[in-house]
Design a protein around this motif. Structure first.
Motif, PDB file in Angstrom:
ATOM      1  N   TYR A 120       0.744  -1.152   0.047  1.00  0.00           N
ATOM      2  CA  TYR A 120       0.011   0.032   0.036  1.00  0.00           C
ATOM      3  C   TYR A 120       0.832   1.153  -0.031  1.00  0.00           C
ATOM      4  O   TYR A 120       0.378   2.429  -0.431  1.00  0.00           O
ATOM      5  N   GLY A 121       2.086   1.241   0.590  1.00  0.00           N
ATOM      6  CA  GLY A 121       2.830   2.453   0.755  1.00  0.00           C
ATOM      7  C   GLY A 121       3.636   3.063  -0.241  1.00  0.00           C
ATOM      8  O   GLY A 121       2.693   3.289  -1.473  1.00  0.00           O
ATOM      9  N   ARG A 122       4.796   3.605  -0.203  1.00  0.00           N
ATOM     10  CA  ARG A 122       5.296   4.258  -1.303  1.00  0.00           C
ATOM     11  C   ARG A 122       4.714   5.661  -1.454  1.00  0.00           C
ATOM     12  O   ARG A 122       3.782   6.464  -0.401  1.00  0.00           O
ATOM     13  N   ALA A 123       4.607   6.343  -2.853  1.00  0.00           N
ATOM     14  CA  ALA A 123       4.112   7.644  -2.690  1.00  0.00           C
ATOM     15  C   ALA A 123       2.671   7.953  -2.569  1.00  0.00           C
ATOM     16  O   ALA A 123       1.930   6.746  -2.761  1.00  0.00           O
ATOM     17  N   ILE A 124       2.063   9.056  -2.099  1.00  0.00           N
ATOM     18  CA  ILE A 124       0.596   9.154  -1.766  1.00  0.00           C
ATOM     19  C   ILE A 124       0.294  10.517  -2.484  1.00  0.00           C
ATOM     20  O   ILE A 124      -1.062  10.448  -2.335  1.00  0.00           O
ATOM     21  N   THR A 125       0.995  11.613  -2.661  1.00  0.00           N
ATOM     22  CA  THR A 125       0.483  12.879  -2.946  1.00  0.00           C
ATOM     23  C   THR A 125       0.587  13.473  -4.244  1.00  0.00           C
ATOM     24  O   THR A 125       1.514  13.311  -4.728  1.00  0.00           O
ATOM     25  N   LEU A 126      -0.506  14.038  -4.803  1.00  0.00           N
ATOM     26  CA  LEU A 126      -0.393  14.676  -6.231  1.00  0.00           C
ATOM     27  C   LEU A 126      -1.002  16.015  -6.020  1.00  0.00           C
ATOM     28  O   LEU A 126      -1.906  16.327  -5.298  1.00  0.00           O
ATOM     29  N   PHE A 127      -0.120  16.878  -6.239  1.00  0.00           N
ATOM     30  CA  PHE A 127      -0.366  18.485  -6.029  1.00  0.00           C
ATOM     31  C   PHE A 127      -1.224  18.909  -7.279  1.00  0.00           C
ATOM     32  O   PHE A 127      -0.971  18.311  -8.321  1.00  0.00           O
ATOM     33  N   PRO A 128      -1.652  20.123  -7.204  1.00  0.00           N
ATOM     34  CA  PRO A 128      -2.595  20.786  -8.354  1.00  0.00           C
ATOM     35  C   PRO A 128      -1.960  20.530  -9.686  1.00  0.00           C
ATOM     36  O   PRO A 128      -2.766  20.213 -10.644  1.00  0.00           O
ATOM     37  N   ARG A 129      -0.917  21.025  -9.974  1.00  0.00           N
ATOM     38  CA  ARG A 129      -0.225  21.039 -11.297  1.00  0.00           C
ATOM     39  C   ARG A 129      -0.126  19.707 -11.860  1.00  0.00           C
ATOM     40  O   ARG A 129      -0.466  19.404 -13.060  1.00  0.00           O
ATOM     41  N   THR A 130       0.030  18.450 -11.196  1.00  0.00           N
ATOM     42  CA  THR A 130       0.296  17.173 -11.587  1.00  0.00           C
ATOM     43  C   THR A 130      -1.301  16.852 -11.726  1.00  0.00           C
ATOM     44  O   THR A 130      -1.575  16.141 -12.932  1.00  0.00           O
TER      45      THR A 130
END
Length: 516
Positions: free
Chosen positions: A48-58
């Motif tokens: 489940y882990g690793r990266a989690i967040t996408l910011f607005p431009r992405t």
């Protein structure tokens, strides 16, 4: 026939988000054949882990690729941040407070979705274009024929091996993309230097379902712990929570083996004075903090590195996946245009030219905040040696607000970059800047829509005309202006000072103003 089966325009190595998005674009735009291989079986990577967040431009970029809606249905849209000091008191303007100022975008929040679920969405989207991830398949060799030959040839010879059967085979391609992570086989096989350093700092990340008396648990939260650094607390998708803290020597020496139970015990200590109880642990890890960048992103005119394969950093600013997806989007349309004969191969040189400065900025920024998050001032700190590390951290993150959200990232005019020319500047808006996702009305029905939704990324160009509201009928005035001056540009300059003509290359960040 068997030989032709092993010919492909682009071979993508690595099926994480960066590799998947690269392959997806090439398949979506059409006219290009693509294969994607992954060394690890999906079951191995199914954590489940690793990266989690996408910011607005992405999120905007993924929206243009038709992927945002499905991500949003599974994600936690985090719109609130909070920071607590060591006494459990809420302090304003610290921690992740820059997220409260992400404006001028439909995606004015952090899209939080664990990488496992993002990859499932990307794989399914790729499958709709008839491309399956080939796994477990490992790249074991790269050779080259005549790389100066025409695009009808396949000069890159990749030797791959099925890790279950151990049977080797070759795949010949026109271009190869290494999106295979920090331990990149592509980078290693081509002996591309990976410059930088690995620090002595280590962090623990642990995901699971918890019970707590933290006042605002469904936020992006920072807890200023005197013993565990600037503790990360994030509300995740499906009601889960991520907690991250510094893994110092004191933590390591306190246990004969630092296992899951030790990680839980230290997480409970890290969030004091708040209480914490884990109902279930989904994933946990210890990782070393370091900042490295490949000496070259594009070699032999045929091989690219993208994402962690060409730059690694901590998760302190949550920029890893975002930066990698920006790499993939920048590369995808350029590679597609070249392979479809719509642009010269020299266009591909702009990939590293544009991406490297932003990666270098991230590397330095990440080095500073990584130290601050472990209760130490930046290495080259010139200010007050007794400064509060949490206040310094807040200041640095606030100053990097537009960089963190991605909304302020732009590509500077360079003499050897044909996409961005200083001579086409108009007012405050310049080539290379993001086209703002402004609200629009459809001309026939007057339905509300927005620029990014109306200009999907399908590997083509758009010319978009913007005009102000006017008491004059715009079409008649436009035709009259053209008749009198002979050009639309002359009309715009003389009659519509606020009208802009955008030549938006794929409507990403390539904007050239024609009204000059």
């Amino acid at each position: 026939m068997a030989e032709n089966a092993n010919l492909v325009d682009v071979l993508v190595v690595g099926a994480g988000p960066v590799g998947l998005i690269t392959a997806y674009q090439l398949a979506r735009f059409g006219g290009v054949s693509v294969r994607i291989i992954e060394k690890h079986a999906k079951s191995v990577q199914d954590a489940y882990g690793r990266a989690i967040t996408l910011f607005p431009r992405t999120s905007e970029m993924l929206d243009q690729l038709g992927l945002a809606d499905e991500l949003l249905q599974e994600a936690f849209a985090c719109r609130e941040t909070v920071a607590y000091n060591s006494r459990g008191e809420e302090v304003h303007g610290r921690g992740w407070s820059f997220m409260n100022e992400m404006r001028d975008t439909t995606f004015d929040f952090s899209l939080v979705l664990r990488q496992k679920y993002q990859e499932e969405i990307f794989r399914n989207a790729l499958r709709r274009y008839g491309v399956e991830v080939e796994s477990p398949v490992e790249l074991v060799g790269i050779d080259f024929g005549d790389t100066a030959a025409s695009l009808s040839s396949h000069p890159v010879i990749a030797t791959v091996r099925d890790t279950e059967s151990e049977a080797p085979r070759t795949i010949r391609c026109k271009y190869l993309v290494g999106a295979d992570g920090g331990r990149s086989s592509v980078r290693t096989l081509l002996a591309i230097p990976f410059e930088g350093s690995t620090s002595e700092d280590r962090w623990v990340r642990i995901d699971g379902h918890v019970k707590t008396n933290l006042p605002k648990p469904r936020t992006y939260c920072a807890i200023e712990s005197p013993t565990h650094g600037n503790v990360l607390w994030v509300g995740l998708d499906r009601g889960a929570t991520r907690i991250g803290y510094a893994f110092t020597d004191d933590r390591a020496n306190a246990y004969p083996e630092f296992d899951e139970q030790a990680a839980i015990k230290e997480a409970i200590a890290a969030v004091k004075p708040f209480t914490l109880e884990f109902e279930r642990v989904d994933w946990w890890t210890i990782y070393t903090v370091g900042q490295r960048i490949a000496k070259h992103f594009f070699v032999r005119d045929r091989v690219f590195l993208a994402g962690d394969a060409c730059h690694t950093h901590s998760s302190g600013a949550a920029q890893g996946m975002n930066t990698g997806i920006h790499d993939a989007v920048n590369l995808g349309w350029k590679l597609s245009l070249v392979l479809r004969g719509l642009a010269p191969p020299s266009l591909l040189n702009t990939y590293e030219m544009e991406r490297r400065p932003h990666v270098e900025k991230l590397i330095q920024y990440d080095a500073d905040i990584s130290r601050l998050m472990t209760n130490r001032l930046p290495e080259n700190w010139q200010g007050d040696p007794t400064a509060d590390v949490n206040e310094v951290l807040a200041k640095i993150m606030d100053e990097a607000q537009s960089f963190n959200s991605g909304l302020g990232i732009s590509y500077e005019a360079l003499a050897d970059n044909p996409l961005v020319s200083a001579s086409t500047s108009f007012g405050s808006l310049k080539p290379g800047m993001r086209a703002v996702d402004i609200p629009l009305l459809r001309p026939g029905t007057f339905e509300h829509t927005r620029l990014i939704r109306e200009t999907p990324n399908v590997g083509c160009f758009y010319v978009v005309f913007f005009a102000p509201e006017s008491s004059r009928q715009l079409p008649g005035a436009l035709y009259q202006g053209v008749d009198q001056s002979g050009t639309i540009n002359e009309y715009i300059k003389s009659e519509c000072s606020w009208s802009l003509v955008y030549y938006a290359m794929l409507n990403l960040v390539k904007v050239a103003l024609l009204a000059t």
